[in-house]
Design a protein around this motif. Structure first.
Motif, PDB file in Angstrom:
ATOM      1  N   SER A 122       0.835  -1.197   0.000  1.00 41.97           N
ATOM      2  CA  SER A 122       0.000   0.000   0.000  1.00 41.97           C
ATOM      3  C   SER A 122       0.872   1.250   0.000  1.00 41.97           C
ATOM      4  O   SER A 122       1.890   1.319   0.682  1.00 41.97           O
ATOM      5  CB  SER A 122      -0.925   0.023   1.222  1.00 41.97           C
ATOM      6  N   LEU A 123       0.473   2.232  -0.815  1.00 46.32           N
ATOM      7  CA  LEU A 123       1.091   3.547  -0.801  1.00 46.32           C
ATOM      8  C   LEU A 123       0.064   4.529  -0.282  1.00 46.32           C
ATOM      9  O   LEU A 123      -1.047   4.616  -0.812  1.00 46.32           O
ATOM     10  CB  LEU A 123       1.556   3.966  -2.204  1.00 46.32           C
ATOM     11  N   ASP A 124       0.442   5.241   0.745  1.00 43.65           N
ATOM     12  CA  ASP A 124      -0.518   6.126   1.380  1.00 43.65           C
ATOM     13  C   ASP A 124       0.163   7.404   1.801  1.00 43.65           C
ATOM     14  O   ASP A 124       1.385   7.510   1.783  1.00 43.65           O
ATOM     15  CB  ASP A 124      -1.142   5.436   2.591  1.00 43.65           C
ATOM     16  N   GLY A 125      -0.640   8.368   2.197  1.00 46.49           N
ATOM     17  CA  GLY A 125      -0.078   9.617   2.668  1.00 46.49           C
ATOM     18  C   GLY A 125      -1.064  10.752   2.533  1.00 46.49           C
ATOM     19  O   GLY A 125      -2.166  10.582   2.011  1.00 46.49           O
ATOM     20  N   PRO A 126      -0.682  11.919   2.991  1.00 49.55           N
ATOM     21  CA  PRO A 126      -1.560  13.091   2.901  1.00 49.55           C
ATOM     22  C   PRO A 126      -1.772  13.535   1.459  1.00 49.55           C
ATOM     23  O   PRO A 126      -1.085  13.090   0.541  1.00 49.55           O
ATOM     24  CB  PRO A 126      -0.790  14.168   3.697  1.00 49.55           C
ATOM     25  N   LYS A 127      -2.722  14.417   1.267  1.00 46.90           N
ATOM     26  CA  LYS A 127      -2.996  14.969  -0.048  1.00 46.90           C
ATOM     27  C   LYS A 127      -1.771  15.707  -0.582  1.00 46.90           C
ATOM     28  O   LYS A 127      -1.066  16.392   0.156  1.00 46.90           O
ATOM     29  CB  LYS A 127      -4.180  15.947   0.024  1.00 46.90           C
ATOM     30  N   GLY A 128      -1.525  15.569  -1.887  1.00 42.51           N
ATOM     31  CA  GLY A 128      -0.468  16.320  -2.535  1.00 42.51           C
ATOM     32  C   GLY A 128       0.933  15.788  -2.319  1.00 42.51           C
ATOM     33  O   GLY A 128       1.905  16.409  -2.756  1.00 42.51           O
ATOM     34  N   ALA A 129       1.056  14.630  -1.652  1.00 39.49           N
ATOM     35  CA  ALA A 129       2.385  14.087  -1.374  1.00 39.49           C
ATOM     36  C   ALA A 129       2.996  13.391  -2.591  1.00 39.49           C
ATOM     37  O   ALA A 129       4.166  13.000  -2.555  1.00 39.49           O
ATOM     38  CB  ALA A 129       2.326  13.119  -0.201  1.00 39.49           C
ATOM     39  N   PRO A 182       4.355  19.629   4.924  1.00 39.37           N
ATOM     40  CA  PRO A 182       2.984  19.983   4.541  1.00 39.37           C
ATOM     41  C   PRO A 182       2.902  21.191   3.617  1.00 39.37           C
ATOM     42  O   PRO A 182       2.029  21.254   2.750  1.00 39.37           O
ATOM     43  CB  PRO A 182       2.287  20.237   5.882  1.00 39.37           C
ATOM     44  N   GLU A 183       3.804  22.139   3.775  1.00 42.53           N
ATOM     45  CA  GLU A 183       3.789  23.311   2.898  1.00 42.53           C
ATOM     46  C   GLU A 183       4.100  22.913   1.453  1.00 42.53           C
ATOM     47  O   GLU A 183       3.556  23.478   0.507  1.00 42.53           O
ATOM     48  CB  GLU A 183       4.797  24.355   3.385  1.00 42.53           C
ATOM     49  N   THR A 184       4.964  21.903   1.293  1.00 38.18           N
ATOM     50  CA  THR A 184       5.319  21.433  -0.053  1.00 38.18           C
ATOM     51  C   THR A 184       4.134  20.736  -0.711  1.00 38.18           C
ATOM     52  O   THR A 184       3.792  21.020  -1.870  1.00 38.18           O
ATOM     53  CB  THR A 184       6.514  20.468   0.024  1.00 38.18           C
ATOM     54  N   SER A 185       3.504  19.801   0.012  1.00 38.77           N
ATOM     55  CA  SER A 185       2.371  19.089  -0.579  1.00 38.77           C
ATOM     56  C   SER A 185       1.187  20.020  -0.804  1.00 38.77           C
ATOM     57  O   SER A 185       0.438  19.858  -1.782  1.00 38.77           O
ATOM     58  CB  SER A 185       1.973  17.901   0.306  1.00 38.77           C
ATOM     59  N   TRP A 186       1.004  21.001   0.067  1.00 38.13           N
ATOM     60  CA  TRP A 186      -0.067  21.976  -0.122  1.00 38.13           C
ATOM     61  C   TRP A 186       0.165  22.773  -1.406  1.00 38.13           C
ATOM     62  O   TRP A 186      -0.754  22.953  -2.222  1.00 38.13           O
ATOM     63  CB  TRP A 186      -0.142  22.914   1.077  1.00 38.13           C
ATOM     64  N   ALA A 187       1.399  23.241  -1.605  1.00 41.49           N
ATOM     65  CA  ALA A 187       1.720  24.011  -2.811  1.00 41.49           C
ATOM     66  C   ALA A 187       1.534  23.163  -4.062  1.00 41.49           C
ATOM     67  O   ALA A 187       1.022  23.642  -5.085  1.00 41.49           O
ATOM     68  CB  ALA A 187       3.151  24.535  -2.723  1.00 41.49           C
ATOM     69  N   ARG A 188       1.940  21.894  -4.004  1.00 43.37           N
ATOM     70  CA  ARG A 188       1.756  21.003  -5.155  1.00 43.37           C
ATOM     71  C   ARG A 188       0.279  20.845  -5.474  1.00 43.37           C
ATOM     72  O   ARG A 188      -0.141  20.906  -6.639  1.00 43.37           O
ATOM     73  CB  ARG A 188       2.350  19.634  -4.853  1.00 43.37           C
ATOM     74  N   ALA A 189      -0.522  20.634  -4.432  1.00 39.22           N
ATOM     75  CA  ALA A 189      -1.956  20.425  -4.652  1.00 39.22           C
ATOM     76  C   ALA A 189      -2.608  21.682  -5.216  1.00 39.22           C
ATOM     77  O   ALA A 189      -3.458  21.610  -6.111  1.00 39.22           O
ATOM     78  CB  ALA A 189      -2.625  20.011  -3.348  1.00 39.22           C
ATOM     79  N   MET A 190      -2.220  22.837  -4.695  1.00 38.99           N
ATOM     80  CA  MET A 190      -2.822  24.082  -5.163  1.00 38.99           C
ATOM     81  C   MET A 190      -2.449  24.391  -6.607  1.00 38.99           C
ATOM     82  O   MET A 190      -3.146  25.141  -7.290  1.00 38.99           O
ATOM     83  CB  MET A 190      -2.384  25.237  -4.258  1.00 38.99           C
TER      84      MET A 190
END
Length: 214
Positions: A8-15, A137-145
């Motif tokens: 399984s690969l899992d993680g927060p949004k945008g990771a 989290p700032e990195t994944s947030w920026a990627r998602a946005m």
């Protein structure tokens, strides 16, 4: 292997889970492995009913309702464990996009240890290898946005909520001994980290590291 290797690969949004999963699939297949890609969300026949509860929970949080969501997700994973996973070739590697570690990020009112026990009690298959894909989290947030669809989350709407999800996931991953793959560098680095972990599993004691296969 006498049954598929379940990863399984899992993680927060945008990771970067989906991008990483695609790259890992290409490397494994180039090495001659039979790879089956699954997605928990797309394999769940009860998803619509569960998401209705998730939407309700987002509007009016309550521990009882969160327990209902956890129970429904566990029942869905049990169904996948019994009806989907056994049908895959015994010599394959199953890569699934999200499994019960998702609850480590998104549940707020029920302790993850209790959620994990709930899944075990209901006969949900334990992955042979958990990979937690994480970034700051700032990195994944920026990627998602930066994506056209944005964060695409029912329960997360602000950066501080995303930070809390990321921290909750990393804490659970550390406590459970899952493999943490930091995906803040190149896709190649993260891919070869995951491939090395897979090839280190019993029955797959070989490692190929030709990055050109990406």
């Amino acid at each position: 292997m006498n049954r598929p290797l379940f990863v399984s690969l899992d993680g927060p949004k945008g990771a970067g889970k989906t991008t990483l999963l695609e790259a890992v699939t290409r490397v494994l297949r180039a090495d001659g492995n039979k790879v089956i890609r699954l997605c928990e969300r797309k394999s769940d026949p009860f998803r619509g009913e569960t998401m209705a509860l998730v939407n309700q929970l987002a509007r009016a949080p309550s521990q009882d309702l969160e327990w209902d969501v956890c129970g429904r997700l566990a029942d869905s994973r049990r169904w996948i464990s019994q009806e989907v996973l056994p049908r895959q070739p015994a010599d394959s590697i199953i890569l699934i996009d999200r499994w019960y570690p998702s609850d480590a990020a998104f549940r707020r009112l029920v302790p993850f240890a209790d959620i994990l026990q709930l899944n075990m009690d209901r006969g949900v298959r334990v992955p042979d290898l958990h990979v937690g894909v994480v970034t700051a989290p700032e990195t994944s947030w920026a990627r998602a946005m930066a994506r056209a669809r944005g964060l695409s989350s029912t329960v997360i709407h602000r950066l501080e909520e995303h930070v809390a999800c990321t921290r909750a996931f990393e804490q659970a991953a550390t406590e459970q001994g899952w493999v943490l793959c930091r995906n803040e560098g190149t896709v190649l680095d993260a891919t070869m980290h995951v491939v090395a972990e897979i090839y280190g599993m019993p029955g797959l004691q070989r490692l190929h590291t030709q990055p050109a296969r990406l």
